[in-house]
Design a protein around this motif. Structure first.
Motif, PDB file in Angstrom:
ATOM      1  N   LYS A  64      -8.698  -2.595 -12.633  1.00 45.76           N
ATOM      2  CA  LYS A  64      -7.892  -1.599 -11.922  1.00 45.76           C
ATOM      3  C   LYS A  64      -7.279  -2.209 -10.675  1.00 45.76           C
ATOM      4  O   LYS A  64      -6.079  -2.098 -10.434  1.00 45.76           O
ATOM      5  CB  LYS A  64      -8.783  -0.410 -11.559  1.00 45.76           C
ATOM      6  N   TRP A  65      -8.113  -2.851  -9.851  1.00 45.82           N
ATOM      7  CA  TRP A  65      -7.628  -3.344  -8.572  1.00 45.82           C
ATOM      8  C   TRP A  65      -6.875  -4.663  -8.680  1.00 45.82           C
ATOM      9  O   TRP A  65      -6.252  -5.089  -7.720  1.00 45.82           O
ATOM     10  CB  TRP A  65      -8.769  -3.381  -7.558  1.00 45.82           C
ATOM     11  N   LYS A  66      -6.845  -5.279  -9.850  1.00 46.43           N
ATOM     12  CA  LYS A  66      -5.936  -6.405 -10.082  1.00 46.43           C
ATOM     13  C   LYS A  66      -4.514  -5.884 -10.268  1.00 46.43           C
ATOM     14  O   LYS A  66      -3.552  -6.596 -10.003  1.00 46.43           O
ATOM     15  CB  LYS A  66      -6.337  -7.175 -11.341  1.00 46.43           C
ATOM     16  N   ASN A  67      -4.399  -4.648 -10.744  1.00 44.94           N
ATOM     17  CA  ASN A  67      -3.103  -4.055 -11.057  1.00 44.94           C
ATOM     18  C   ASN A  67      -2.621  -3.041 -10.029  1.00 44.94           C
ATOM     19  O   ASN A  67      -1.447  -2.685 -10.033  1.00 44.94           O
ATOM     20  CB  ASN A  67      -3.168  -3.382 -12.431  1.00 44.94           C
ATOM     21  N   GLU A  68      -3.524  -2.539  -9.212  1.00 47.09           N
ATOM     22  CA  GLU A  68      -3.163  -1.539  -8.209  1.00 47.09           C
ATOM     23  C   GLU A  68      -3.305  -2.179  -6.830  1.00 47.09           C
ATOM     24  O   GLU A  68      -4.365  -2.167  -6.219  1.00 47.09           O
ATOM     25  CB  GLU A  68      -4.046  -0.293  -8.350  1.00 47.09           C
ATOM     26  N   LEU A  69      -2.199  -2.750  -6.354  1.00 49.69           N
ATOM     27  CA  LEU A  69      -2.188  -3.510  -5.107  1.00 49.69           C
ATOM     28  C   LEU A  69      -1.945  -2.569  -3.931  1.00 49.69           C
ATOM     29  O   LEU A  69      -1.337  -1.517  -4.077  1.00 49.69           O
ATOM     30  CB  LEU A  69      -1.097  -4.576  -5.182  1.00 49.69           C
ATOM     31  N   ASN A  70      -2.428  -2.942  -2.755  1.00 48.96           N
ATOM     32  CA  ASN A  70      -2.279  -2.131  -1.536  1.00 48.96           C
ATOM     33  C   ASN A  70      -2.864  -0.734  -1.739  1.00 48.96           C
ATOM     34  O   ASN A  70      -2.330   0.254  -1.236  1.00 48.96           O
ATOM     35  CB  ASN A  70      -0.822  -2.028  -1.102  1.00 48.96           C
ATOM     36  N   TYR A  71      -3.952  -0.653  -2.470  1.00 52.92           N
ATOM     37  CA  TYR A  71      -4.624   0.593  -2.828  1.00 52.92           C
ATOM     38  C   TYR A  71      -5.166   1.297  -1.595  1.00 52.92           C
ATOM     39  O   TYR A  71      -5.816   0.691  -0.755  1.00 52.92           O
ATOM     40  CB  TYR A  71      -5.772   0.237  -3.780  1.00 52.92           C
ATOM     41  N   LYS A  72      -4.900   2.588  -1.480  1.00 47.98           N
ATOM     42  CA  LYS A  72      -5.427   3.413  -0.392  1.00 47.98           C
ATOM     43  C   LYS A  72      -5.687   4.814  -0.936  1.00 47.98           C
ATOM     44  O   LYS A  72      -4.788   5.460  -1.475  1.00 47.98           O
ATOM     45  CB  LYS A  72      -4.419   3.476   0.767  1.00 47.98           C
ATOM     46  N   LEU A  73      -6.948   5.279  -0.804  1.00 47.09           N
ATOM     47  CA  LEU A  73      -7.416   6.525  -1.394  1.00 47.09           C
ATOM     48  C   LEU A  73      -7.819   7.529  -0.329  1.00 47.09           C
ATOM     49  O   LEU A  73      -8.393   7.158   0.698  1.00 47.09           O
ATOM     50  CB  LEU A  73      -8.633   6.219  -2.280  1.00 47.09           C
ATOM     51  N   ARG A  88     -10.550  16.921  -4.755  1.00 49.10           N
ATOM     52  CA  ARG A  88      -9.130  16.666  -4.958  1.00 49.10           C
ATOM     53  C   ARG A  88      -8.872  15.313  -4.333  1.00 49.10           C
ATOM     54  O   ARG A  88      -9.476  14.978  -3.314  1.00 49.10           O
ATOM     55  CB  ARG A  88      -8.317  17.753  -4.239  1.00 49.10           C
ATOM     56  N   PHE A  89      -8.033  14.508  -4.930  1.00 52.00           N
ATOM     57  CA  PHE A  89      -7.788  13.182  -4.364  1.00 52.00           C
ATOM     58  C   PHE A  89      -6.341  12.773  -4.588  1.00 52.00           C
ATOM     59  O   PHE A  89      -5.628  13.323  -5.423  1.00 52.00           O
ATOM     60  CB  PHE A  89      -8.715  12.138  -4.994  1.00 52.00           C
ATOM     61  N   GLU A  90      -5.936  11.801  -3.807  1.00 49.90           N
ATOM     62  CA  GLU A  90      -4.679  11.103  -4.058  1.00 49.90           C
ATOM     63  C   GLU A  90      -4.835   9.684  -3.549  1.00 49.90           C
ATOM     64  O   GLU A  90      -5.580   9.426  -2.611  1.00 49.90           O
ATOM     65  CB  GLU A  90      -3.485  11.803  -3.431  1.00 49.90           C
ATOM     66  N   TYR A  91      -4.174   8.787  -4.227  1.00 52.30           N
ATOM     67  CA  TYR A  91      -4.123   7.412  -3.752  1.00 52.30           C
ATOM     68  C   TYR A  91      -2.770   6.826  -4.077  1.00 52.30           C
ATOM     69  O   TYR A  91      -2.065   7.320  -4.957  1.00 52.30           O
ATOM     70  CB  TYR A  91      -5.272   6.562  -4.301  1.00 52.30           C
ATOM     71  N   GLU A  92      -2.411   5.820  -3.316  1.00 49.12           N
ATOM     72  CA  GLU A  92      -1.136   5.141  -3.514  1.00 49.12           C
ATOM     73  C   GLU A  92      -1.385   3.664  -3.714  1.00 49.12           C
ATOM     74  O   GLU A  92      -2.354   3.108  -3.189  1.00 49.12           O
ATOM     75  CB  GLU A  92      -0.226   5.379  -2.308  1.00 49.12           C
ATOM     76  N   TYR A  93      -0.511   3.063  -4.482  1.00 50.16           N
ATOM     77  CA  TYR A  93      -0.623   1.631  -4.750  1.00 50.16           C
ATOM     78  C   TYR A  93       0.727   1.095  -5.202  1.00 50.16           C
ATOM     79  O   TYR A  93       1.620   1.856  -5.588  1.00 50.16           O
ATOM     80  CB  TYR A  93      -1.695   1.351  -5.812  1.00 50.16           C
ATOM     81  N   LYS A  94       0.847  -0.212  -5.125  1.00 48.42           N
ATOM     82  CA  LYS A  94       2.027  -0.906  -5.629  1.00 48.42           C
ATOM     83  C   LYS A  94       1.600  -1.652  -6.884  1.00 48.42           C
ATOM     84  O   LYS A  94       0.592  -2.357  -6.872  1.00 48.42           O
ATOM     85  CB  LYS A  94       2.578  -1.865  -4.568  1.00 48.42           C
ATOM     86  N   ASN A  95       2.364  -1.501  -7.960  1.00 45.83           N
ATOM     87  CA  ASN A  95       2.002  -2.211  -9.178  1.00 45.83           C
ATOM     88  C   ASN A  95       2.541  -3.643  -9.145  1.00 45.83           C
ATOM     89  O   ASN A  95       3.225  -4.046  -8.196  1.00 45.83           O
ATOM     90  CB  ASN A  95       2.445  -1.440 -10.430  1.00 45.83           C
TER      91      ASN A  95
END
Length: 136
Positions: A64-73, A88-95
């Motif tokens: 997951k974290w190899k593909n979801e860069l700059n991950y913030k949850l 409830r959650f949200e997170y953002e990442y750059k692929n």
């Protein structure tokens, strides 16, 4: 005996504490650390993927974290009972292609008497966003 505090039965305060601990662990992006919050035979549904046990959790999160860069949850309290918590959650990442995405949804958690998560069911949706629209 392995325990992960706070232990059930949860109060509003301890449910929120458990949620914050989970958010912090996931934001570490350390699969081994995250896996220690779950029973050795924990059962997950993550989108359309079914995961069983800590070894599979570590493998899943590593990829997951190899593909979801700059991950913030960010996780937020929704409800709780004696040994269950809903968030409830949200997170953002750059692929890998440089596109930003926001993933959001709900999780239902069930804990054993030692405070380890036995079951985690996550319903997750992804939305492509512009970097300027990041919220997390």
């Amino acid at each position: 005996m392995e325990q992960k505090h706070p232990l059930p039965p949860f109060t509003l305060a301890t449910a929120k504490q458990k949620i914050q601990l989970a958010e912090d662990a996931w934001n570490s992006q350390n699969p081994e650390k995250v896996s220690l919050a779950y029973t050795v035979d924990s059962e997950w549904r993550n989108r359309n993927t079914f995961i069983n046990g800590r070894n599979e959790i570590v493998s899943f999160l590593t990829e997951k974290w190899k593909n979801e860069l700059n991950y913030k949850l960010k996780k937020e309290y929704w409800a709780h009972s004696d040994n269950r918590i809903a968030v409830r959650f949200e997170y953002e990442y750059k692929n890998k292609h440089g596109k930003w995405l926001r993933a959001y949804g709900n999780e239902n958690w069930e804990f054993d008497k030692n405070g380890l998560m036995e079951k985690r069911y996550a319903s997750i949706n992804d939305l492509e966003i512009e970097e300027k629209d990041r919220q997390v």
